[in-house]
Design an enzyme around this catalytic site. Structure first.
Site, PDB file in Angstrom:
ATOM      1  N   CYS A  35       0.812  -1.217   0.000  1.00 51.56           N
ATOM      2  CA  CYS A  35       0.000   0.000   0.000  1.00 51.56           C
ATOM      3  C   CYS A  35       0.844   1.265   0.000  1.00 51.56           C
ATOM      4  O   CYS A  35       0.334   2.362  -0.160  1.00 51.56           O
ATOM      5  CB  CYS A  35      -0.916   0.031   1.218  1.00 51.56           C
ATOM      6  SG  CYS A  35      -2.269  -1.116   1.068  1.00 51.56           S
ATOM      7  N   ASP A  37       2.444   2.539   2.570  1.00 52.09           N
ATOM      8  CA  ASP A  37       2.807   2.975   3.917  1.00 52.09           C
ATOM      9  C   ASP A  37       2.373   1.967   4.960  1.00 52.09           C
ATOM     10  O   ASP A  37       1.413   1.230   4.788  1.00 52.09           O
ATOM     11  CB  ASP A  37       2.325   4.394   4.258  1.00 52.09           C
ATOM     12  CG  ASP A  37       0.917   4.679   3.811  1.00 52.09           C
ATOM     13  OD1 ASP A  37       0.145   3.720   3.688  1.00 52.09           O
ATOM     14  OD2 ASP A  37       0.592   5.864   3.615  1.00 52.09           O
ATOM     15  N   CYS A  61       5.931   8.094   3.356  1.00 48.79           N
ATOM     16  CA  CYS A  61       6.422   9.390   2.909  1.00 48.79           C
ATOM     17  C   CYS A  61       6.669  10.314   4.108  1.00 48.79           C
ATOM     18  O   CYS A  61       6.455   9.934   5.259  1.00 48.79           O
ATOM     19  CB  CYS A  61       5.419  10.014   1.958  1.00 48.79           C
ATOM     20  SG  CYS A  61       3.789  10.193   2.673  1.00 48.79           S
ATOM     21  N   CYS A 105      -2.462   9.733   5.978  1.00 45.88           N
ATOM     22  CA  CYS A 105      -1.346   9.475   6.898  1.00 45.88           C
ATOM     23  C   CYS A 105      -1.806   9.644   8.347  1.00 45.88           C
ATOM     24  O   CYS A 105      -1.419   8.877   9.227  1.00 45.88           O
ATOM     25  CB  CYS A 105      -0.183  10.421   6.624  1.00 45.88           C
ATOM     26  SG  CYS A 105       0.547  10.210   5.002  1.00 45.88           S
TER      27      CYS A 105
END
Lengths: 280, 383
Positions: A35, A37, A61, A105
């Site tokens: 995916c 992350d 990231c 995130c």
């Protein structure tokens, strides 16, 4: 480049609490290499049941690393009850905001926390939330998870849902299902947003409620026909109004008065409201 | 802070010679080449010279060069213009690793009812030739396949491809935006009908491109309403930029042999050192058939955007095929088409060099990179 806040860049460049807690009380692992992350969160409680230590390891990231770092800072010192209330918005706010497309995130942070708490309470290592029906097969996102982000972040479009939990970001085959989930939450919201009628309103609260009800439920209908009304006075349960525009000359205004104005105010404010038209 | 620019497949520095040559066309020679007076008319011959220089770089006739605003326009004009000119039954063939400026117009033609096939590539990024052969049936067909890939630098066997397409009577377009200026190109030897190039990939400014149109190729104009470019593209000529492109092509032609050697040497040094000093790294793409300036390296277990930000912090500019850098959620379609595992795809970094890079700069990257990889792997849950 992304428009990252200074705080995001600081937490990316100098991540706090990197690593794995020794003999952790809770472990939460979410995301995957596929995916793009993944986050492993571990925490340890002190004798008072507060989070004494929290550490993370993240593949992802700059904003994924910053969100994980922020999460560990936020939850340190919290009880598990307090930590369970941390939302993805709390993580984003702590970082001075995240670009919209990077909100997932912060959601990953909240999910890891949820999973770690679940792990502490039940010993389960897999995420409870993942047991639901998969909506987005590309990223393995369940109905529950989509419902969660839509509710928590007040999302109204498929694009937003993709930004927040990746669902819908691959083949696009689930866009209709996501739209249905958004509609479902909006329906729930409509029901909940109706102000609760309360017997113990102060007169100020009552006037405000009458005003907001007029604004939301009555005025739009009148305006459609070129009419309007103004609130003149409130005395106990007697509400005085005056019709404006087309309504002022309308010969069914009396009907409007009882069937629309009074009915709506009774529905949303108080059962025993009586509406009168001001003289002259 | 140092400034080491290794993102030349994205855009290049404008050559000082190019800027110098362009300036008079902003300051003094600003006339319209179509004007019937000496003032405007004199710019016309400068455009002719520029056209000759662009043509010379790829072995074309000047009359076969159409100036456009960019590579994307060239690709749109070639693909849509040639298919529209040949009819509604024309099949479209392209590949899965093309630039969006090719995939977009091909997709649009599909939506309009044209049959579209996207040919796959193998794990080195080389086109599956057997699949292409199978698709060529003699029906009216337009084939658009890139000369060299922007992400991996992989060079297609374009002579073989173009010959095959022509054998079956198809129209052959190639997106050569990454190849022009970096490789010897001669359209007299490679039977392509249409070839796109872009100024800002070879040290001319952004906003200028060209399309090579082989004499006799049927092509509907894209911008209509002007006689310019032989009626193939209306609109007053972008004179200073056309001049700039001419000079850039001239520079590329004159220095090519030397540059190919020098740039490849620096690229190989960078690549070999990084592979040696950073464990769990691999090169994406056919190393034997690559642009001399490009290397695409996957750093496993870490993510591309994070690498780029750390590089950027110390003045190194590169790019990544990771999902996060584009705002998309999936890694680069090129890397995925090659079947690179996701574990490596998210951590792919492209370094693309130019004639302006120095040994000192490459040494700086070689010196700094291992620490960045180490730092991110220390955070990664997969290490």
């Amino acid at each position: 480049m992304w428009d990252y806040s200074d705080k995001v860049l600081d937490h990316f460049r100098n991540p706090r609490n990197v690593g794995v807690v020794e003999n952790p009380d809770g472990i939460g692992e979410v995301g995957s290499l596929a995916c793009g992350d993944a986050l492993k969160l571990t925490f340890k409680l002190d004798e008072n049941g507060r989070i004494a230590e929290a550490k993370f390891k993240t593949f992802g990231c700059a904003s994924a690393i910053a969100s994980s770092s922020a999460l560990t800072e936020i939850i340190k010192g919290m009880t598990l009850e307090e930590a369970a209330n941390v939302t993805n918005q709390d993580i984003a706010k702590y970082l001075g905001g995240l670009p919209e497309q990077k909100m997932h995130c912060s959601v990953m942070g909240r999910e890891a926390l949820e999973t770690a708490i679940e792990n502490y309470r039940t010993g389960n290592t897999s995420k409870k939330i993942l047991e639901g029906k998969i909506i987005c097969t590309c990223f393995g996102v369940t109905e529950e998870e989509i419902l969660h982000v839509v509710r928590e972040n007040d999302l109204t479009s498929v694009e937003q849902v993709t930004n927040y939990c990746k669902a819908g970001g691959g083949c696009g085959g689930c866009h209709n299902d996501i739209r249905k989930i958004i509609e479902q939450v909006q329906e729930e919201k409509k029901k909940d947003s109706r102000p609760k009628k309360s017997a113990r309103m102060t007169i100020v609260e009552k006037i405000r409620l009458i005003e907001s009800t007029i604004e939301r439920e009555i005025r739009p209908a009148l305006k459609k026909d070129g009419g309007d009304l103004d609130l003149i006075d409130v005395e106990g349960n007697r509400v005085t109004i005056v019709f404006r525009g087309m309504c002022a000359q309308c010969n069914v205004a009396q009907f409007t008065m009882k069937d629309v104005v009074e009915a709506k105010l009774r529905e949303f404010v108080s059962e025993d409201i009586v509406v009168e038209e001001a003289n002259g | 802070m140092k400034n080491v620019y290794l993102d030349n497949n994205a855009t290049t520095m404008i050559a000082p010679e190019v800027i110098e040559a362009m300036l008079p066309f902003f300051k003094d020679l600003w006339g319209n080449p179509s004007s019937m007076h000496y003032f405007g008319g004199q710019t016309g011959k400068h455009i002719s010279t520029a056209r000759e220089k662009v043509a010379a770089l790829i072995g074309a006739e000047p009359s076969e060069i159409v100036f456009t605003s960019c590579g994307t326009e060239s690709n749109n004009m070639a693909i849509r213009g040639s298919v529209e000119a040949t009819g509604s039954q024309t099949k479209v063939i392209t590949s899965r690793v093309e630039h969006p400026a090719v995939l977009g117009p091909c997709q649009q033609l599909k939506n309009k009812g044209h049959a579209l096939t996207e040919i796959g590539v193998n794990s080195s990024g080389q086109l599956n030739m057997a699949d292409l052969r199978q698709e060529l049936t003699g029906e009216p067909t337009m084939v658009s396949l890139m000369w060299a890939n922007n992400e991996t630098g992989v060079i297609s066997p374009i002579d073989e491809i173009a010959a095959l397409v022509k054998e079956f009577g198809g129209i052959m377009h190639t997106d050569a935006v990454q190849a022009v200026g970096k490789l010897r190109i001669d359209v007299k030897k490679t039977p392509v009908d249409l070839l796109s190039l872009s100024g800002h990939k070879l040290h001319a400014p952004k906003g200028i491109g060209a399309l090579y149109v082989r004499k006799g190729t049927r092509l509907n104009p894209f911008l209509i309403g002007g006689h310019q470019e032989g009626g193939r593209r209306g609109g007053t000529e972008n004179v200073p930029y056309i001049i700039g492109l001419g000079v850039a092509c001239d520079l590329a032609a004159k220095n090519m042999d030397k540059e190919i050697k020098n740039v490849a040497k620096l690229r190989d040094k960078l690549e070999n050192k990084l592979l040696a000093t950073c464990p769990n790294t691999s090169v994406n793409g056919d190393r034997a058939n690559r642009l001399p300036n490009t290397t695409n390296i996957s750093f496993q277990f870490i993510e591309g955007e994070a690498i780029l930000y750390h590089l950027s912090d110390i003045g190194i500019a590169a790019s990544s095929g990771s999902a996060c850098t584009s705002g998309a959620l999936e890694p680069s379609h090129v890397i995925r088409a090659m079947g690179v595992p996701f574990t490596a795809a998210h951590g792919s970094i492209r370094f693309s060099l130019s004639r302006y890079n120095t040994t000192e700069e490459i040494n700086y990257v070689i010196e700094k990179m291992p620490a960045i990889v180490k730092k991110l792997r220390a955070i990664s849950p997969f290490v």
